[in-house]
Design a protein around this motif. Structure first.
Motif, mmCIF file in Angstrom:
data_model
loop_
_atom_site.group_PDB
_atom_site.id
_atom_site.type_symbol
_atom_site.label_atom_id
_atom_site.label_comp_id
_atom_site.label_asym_id
_atom_site.label_seq_id
_atom_site.Cartn_x
_atom_site.Cartn_y
_atom_site.Cartn_z
ATOM 1 N N CYS A 42 0.890 -1.139 0.209
ATOM 2 C CA CYS A 42 0.064 -0.107 -0.155
ATOM 3 C C CYS A 42 0.834 1.285 -0.001
ATOM 4 C CB CYS A 42 -0.803 -0.097 1.318
ATOM 5 S SG CYS A 42 -1.807 1.554 1.436
ATOM 6 N N ASN A 43 0.537 2.236 -0.836
ATOM 7 C CA ASN A 43 1.217 3.539 -0.875
ATOM 8 C C ASN A 43 0.391 4.707 -0.686
ATOM 9 O OD1 ASN A 43 2.019 5.766 -2.858
ATOM 10 N ND2 ASN A 43 3.670 5.032 -2.414
ATOM 11 N N ALA A 44 0.679 5.765 -0.025
ATOM 12 C CA ALA A 44 -0.207 6.810 0.303
ATOM 13 C C ALA A 44 0.662 7.993 0.231
ATOM 14 C CB ALA A 44 -1.034 6.726 1.430
ATOM 15 N N GLU A 45 0.202 9.241 -0.470
ATOM 16 C CA GLU A 45 0.735 10.511 -0.411
ATOM 17 C C GLU A 45 -0.040 11.234 0.192
ATOM 18 O OE1 GLU A 45 1.375 11.781 -4.518
ATOM 19 O OE2 GLU A 45 2.887 10.049 -4.937
ATOM 20 N N LEU A 46 0.495 11.861 1.404
ATOM 21 C CA LEU A 46 -0.482 12.519 2.435
ATOM 22 C C LEU A 46 0.534 13.500 3.141
ATOM 23 C CD1 LEU A 46 0.426 11.384 5.387
ATOM 24 C CD2 LEU A 46 -0.644 9.245 4.501
ATOM 25 N N ARG A 47 -0.391 14.420 3.770
ATOM 26 C CA ARG A 47 0.266 15.454 4.580
ATOM 27 C C ARG A 47 -0.261 15.251 6.340
ATOM 28 N NH1 ARG A 47 -1.640 20.823 1.894
ATOM 29 N NH2 ARG A 47 -0.355 21.606 3.216
ATOM 30 N N GLN A 48 0.613 15.369 7.060
ATOM 31 C CA GLN A 48 0.590 15.101 8.480
ATOM 32 C C GLN A 48 -0.165 16.559 9.076
ATOM 33 O OE1 GLN A 48 4.353 12.742 9.667
ATOM 34 N NE2 GLN A 48 2.650 12.570 11.001
ATOM 35 N N SER A 49 0.192 17.635 8.522
ATOM 36 C CA SER A 49 -0.393 18.844 9.199
ATOM 37 C C SER A 49 -0.420 19.619 7.702
ATOM 38 C CB SER A 49 0.349 19.443 10.293
ATOM 39 O OG SER A 49 1.445 20.089 9.822
ATOM 40 N N ILE A 50 -1.262 20.987 8.073
ATOM 41 C CA ILE A 50 -1.449 21.930 6.898
ATOM 42 C C ILE A 50 -0.093 22.590 6.695
ATOM 43 C CG2 ILE A 50 -2.062 23.747 8.616
ATOM 44 C CD1 ILE A 50 -4.050 24.768 6.510
ATOM 45 N N ARG A 51 0.922 22.425 7.764
ATOM 46 C CA ARG A 51 2.146 23.028 7.329
ATOM 47 C C ARG A 51 3.167 22.131 6.580
ATOM 48 N NH1 ARG A 51 0.957 24.424 12.421
ATOM 49 N NH2 ARG A 51 0.309 26.583 12.769
ATOM 50 N N ASP A 52 2.831 20.849 6.807
ATOM 51 C CA ASP A 52 3.794 19.871 6.063
ATOM 52 C C ASP A 52 3.501 19.730 4.623
ATOM 53 O OD1 ASP A 52 3.648 17.530 8.784
ATOM 54 O OD2 ASP A 52 4.880 19.128 8.423
ATOM 55 N N ARG A 53 4.789 19.325 3.933
ATOM 56 C CA ARG A 53 4.634 19.096 2.572
ATOM 57 C C ARG A 53 4.006 17.507 2.305
ATOM 58 N NH1 ARG A 53 8.850 16.026 1.029
ATOM 59 N NH2 ARG A 53 10.551 15.989 2.664
ATOM 60 N N VAL A 54 3.745 17.178 1.121
ATOM 61 C CA VAL A 54 3.330 16.021 0.774
ATOM 62 C C VAL A 54 4.251 14.999 0.756
ATOM 63 C CG1 VAL A 54 1.943 14.274 -0.796
ATOM 64 C CG2 VAL A 54 1.300 16.816 -0.494
ATOM 65 N N LYS A 55 4.219 13.869 1.682
ATOM 66 C CA LYS A 55 5.252 12.880 1.823
ATOM 67 C C LYS A 55 4.677 11.564 1.299
ATOM 68 C CE LYS A 55 7.751 14.989 5.620
ATOM 69 N NZ LYS A 55 8.220 14.806 6.823
ATOM 70 N N THR A 56 5.533 10.629 0.895
ATOM 71 C CA THR A 56 5.098 9.390 0.367
ATOM 72 C C THR A 56 5.458 8.141 1.602
ATOM 73 O OG1 THR A 56 5.491 9.885 -1.939
ATOM 74 C CG2 THR A 56 5.358 7.530 -1.437
ATOM 75 N N TYR A 57 4.316 7.467 1.879
ATOM 76 C CA TYR A 57 4.550 6.316 2.813
ATOM 77 C C TYR A 57 4.073 5.130 2.238
ATOM 78 C CZ TYR A 57 4.515 10.131 6.296
ATOM 79 O OH TYR A 57 4.853 11.262 6.876
ATOM 80 N N TRP A 58 4.757 3.865 2.687
ATOM 81 C CA TRP A 58 4.559 2.509 2.418
ATOM 82 C C TRP A 58 4.156 1.891 3.505
ATOM 83 C CZ3 TRP A 58 5.110 1.306 -2.826
ATOM 84 C CH2 TRP A 58 5.632 1.997 -3.671
ATOM 85 N N GLY A 59 3.400 0.747 3.023
ATOM 86 C CA GLY A 59 3.007 -0.145 4.059
ATOM 87 C C GLY A 59 3.923 -1.377 4.305
ATOM 88 N N GLN A 60 3.888 -2.345 5.170
ATOM 89 C CA GLN A 60 4.810 -3.424 5.219
ATOM 90 C C GLN A 60 4.825 -4.456 4.076
ATOM 91 O OE1 GLN A 60 2.058 -3.004 6.900
ATOM 92 N NE2 GLN A 60 1.291 -5.354 7.182
ATOM 93 N N GLY A 61 3.697 -4.522 3.596
ATOM 94 C CA GLY A 61 3.474 -5.523 2.314
ATOM 95 C C GLY A 61 2.844 -6.713 3.034
ATOM 96 N N THR A 62 1.827 -7.277 2.237
ATOM 97 C CA THR A 62 0.969 -8.493 2.306
ATOM 98 C C THR A 62 1.509 -9.506 1.079
ATOM 99 O OG1 THR A 62 -1.075 -9.395 3.115
ATOM 100 C CG2 THR A 62 -0.994 -7.684 1.399
ATOM 101 N N GLN A 63 1.459 -10.595 1.504
ATOM 102 C CA GLN A 63 1.960 -11.748 0.583
ATOM 103 C C GLN A 63 0.682 -12.266 -0.070
ATOM 104 O OE1 GLN A 63 5.293 -13.062 -0.498
ATOM 105 N NE2 GLN A 63 3.723 -13.773 -2.001
ATOM 106 N N VAL A 64 0.742 -12.360 -1.411
ATOM 107 C CA VAL A 64 -0.479 -12.974 -2.071
ATOM 108 C C VAL A 64 0.224 -14.072 -2.978
ATOM 109 C CG1 VAL A 64 -1.925 -12.495 -4.064
ATOM 110 C CG2 VAL A 64 -1.660 -10.980 -2.247
ATOM 111 N N THR A 65 -0.054 -15.296 -2.842
ATOM 112 C CA THR A 65 0.337 -16.545 -3.553
ATOM 113 C C THR A 65 -0.892 -17.100 -4.225
ATOM 114 O OG1 THR A 65 2.151 -16.595 -1.977
ATOM 115 C CG2 THR A 65 1.610 -18.469 -3.327
ATOM 116 N N VAL A 66 -0.641 -17.393 -5.669
ATOM 117 C CA VAL A 66 -1.645 -18.010 -6.450
ATOM 118 C C VAL A 66 -1.122 -19.230 -6.943
ATOM 119 C CG1 VAL A 66 -3.355 -17.552 -8.188
ATOM 120 C CG2 VAL A 66 -2.450 -15.655 -6.946
ATOM 121 N N SER A 67 -1.514 -20.334 -6.496
ATOM 122 C CA SER A 67 -1.286 -21.704 -7.186
ATOM 123 C C SER A 67 -2.032 -21.951 -8.317
ATOM 124 C CB SER A 67 -1.627 -22.624 -6.186
ATOM 125 O OG SER A 67 -2.976 -22.915 -5.871
ATOM 126 N N ALA A 68 -1.223 -22.831 -9.152
ATOM 127 C CA ALA A 68 -1.682 -23.196 -10.470
ATOM 128 C C ALA A 68 -2.757 -24.121 -10.288
ATOM 129 C CB ALA A 68 -0.465 -23.878 -11.276
#
Length: 121
Positions: free
Chosen positions: A95-121
């Motif tokens: 997951c990725n989000a571009e957000l501001r923590q306050s009205i004074r902050d610039r937009v920053k990019t944040y990442w989640g830790q990831g979740t594994q998806v496995t698809v078997s044949a």
């Protein structure tokens, strides 16, 4: 601090479905665009889909109408519904989000830790 928390990954048979969820937690003033990315072993991280806070969506070609991204801006959540999954969709999804923590902050990019998806044949 801001955290992006993903859930919903797992193991599924080819042709099956999974729904991934992401929630942005912490002190957040405004969230702009959010997106899902994925990274398979030995490959670069690639964009799956993105969505603006006005609901405009963008999908990578490989989704081929199988995936649907959605979000609830007020709840700071985003989902990815994945149908007709294929083994080549196996990857860690981030997951990725571009957000501001306050009205004074610039937009920053944040990442989640990831979740594994496995698809078997």
């Amino acid at each position: 601090q801001v955290r992006l928390v993903e859930s919903g990954g797992g193991l599924v048979q080819g042709g099956g479905s999974l729904r991934l969820s992401c929630e942005a937690l912490g002190s957040i003033y405004r969230t702009n665009s959010m997106s899902w990315w994925r990274q398979a072993p030995g490959k670069q991280r690639e964009l799956v889909a993105s969505i603006t806070n006005s609901g405009i969506t963008n999908y990578s070609d490989f989704t081929e109408g199988r995936f649907t991204i959605s979000r609830e801006v007020a709840k700071r959540t985003m989902d990815l519904q994945m149908n007709s999954l294929r083994p080549e969709d196996s990857a860690v999804y981030y997951c990725n989000a571009e957000l501001r923590q306050s009205i004074r902050d610039r937009v920053k990019t944040y990442w989640g830790q990831g979740t594994q998806v496995t698809v078997s044949a």
